[in-house]
Write an enzyme that holds these catalytic residues in place. Sequence first.
Site, PDB file in Angstrom:
ATOM      1  N   CYS A  86       0.837  -1.209   0.000  1.00  0.00           N
ATOM      2  CA  CYS A  86       0.000   0.000   0.000  1.00  0.00           C
ATOM      3  C   CYS A  86       0.873   1.260   0.000  1.00  0.00           C
ATOM      4  CB  CYS A  86      -0.978  -0.051   1.175  1.00  0.00           C
ATOM      5  SG  CYS A  86      -2.345   1.109   0.997  1.00  0.00           S
ATOM      6  N   HIS A 203      -3.438  -5.622   1.052  1.00  0.00           N
ATOM      7  CA  HIS A 203      -2.743  -5.840   2.326  1.00  0.00           C
ATOM      8  C   HIS A 203      -2.718  -7.316   2.703  1.00  0.00           C
ATOM      9  CE1 HIS A 203      -2.437  -1.659   3.907  1.00  0.00           C
ATOM     10  NE2 HIS A 203      -3.420  -1.440   3.056  1.00  0.00           N
ATOM     11  N   GLU A 205      -1.109  -8.697   5.055  1.00  0.00           N
ATOM     12  CA  GLU A 205      -1.096  -8.840   6.522  1.00  0.00           C
ATOM     13  C   GLU A 205      -2.502  -8.720   7.111  1.00  0.00           C
ATOM     14  OE1 GLU A 205      -0.437  -6.123   4.957  1.00  0.00           O
ATOM     15  OE2 GLU A 205      -1.063  -4.371   6.118  1.00  0.00           O
TER      16      GLU A 205
END
Lengths: 231, 80
Positions: A86, A203, A205
């Site tokens: 990002c 993302h 994560e």
Amino acid sequence: MKFGVIQFPGSNCDSDTYYAVRDVLRQPVEYIWHQDTDLRKFDCILVPGGFSYGDYLRTGAVARFSPVMGALEGFADRGGLVLGICNGFQILCEAHLLPGALTANVGLKFICRHVNLRVEHNRSAFANECREGQVLRIPIAHGEGNYYCDPETLARLEANGQILFRYCDEQGSLTDEANPNGSLANIAGIVNERGNVAGMMPHPERASESVLGSEDGQFVLKSLVSALVKA
Amino acid sequence: MAKVKVYVTLKPTLLDAQGRVVQNALNNLGYEEVDGVRMGKYIEIELKDNGHSVQERVDEMCRKLLANPVIENYRFEVSD
């Protein structure tokens, strides 16, 4: 094997990324302050999401001149693995570690939702745990994720297999409707020519445990571990 | 002491989503003649005299930081 997560003023996915490496991948990880310039002990450096320096001027434009970025260029030159997520992707583009730029979403809205990504190939260090053509469900959260590069650069990215992930529908088709931000050629993630520096707007994560609604981010994160084990 | 006005705009090949929204709004207000709107950034810089060429220094600032040459064009005007 040591991971590092860079922290800029305004990073806000640093803890999530750190957690995903330590608690999901179960690998050693340390934070790297944006003033640090010694990266020798690291094998893989993650540039996390957020709003470094308030996104002033352009996303990533100010962070790109932080002391750690000079060291990161040297780290990348030595072949170290770098993944920008990002805002991290935006910073790597501003630093010319990756080609192109990320501009305002075509609908001008900040978009925060899960999207589908098609894995273009699994030859990279960032997707070797994926199947070619696999559809990953991973969230995006950005206002400036609209990937742009000139036609010559796009042709080079295509020819070299530098496009890692593209926005697609649930079946893996690259439609305009599945493209959330207007990105050129539905591009969601790319890698440099050498294959050791990558950036992606989604993302991984935030999709690393089932409680988060998807575990598909693990395919990307575990690829890094596999690449380092092989190296 | 010099004052510099810097204008940064998206390259014509890029879609300017903000500009398009403003154009639609102007059209909706009855200004049917509005055929295109491009939006950009306007930056004012004040410079102390330190012997450097203002033109060269500001051009460098634009290339390095103020504009991203991948997506943006820039121009600037210098006044005393």
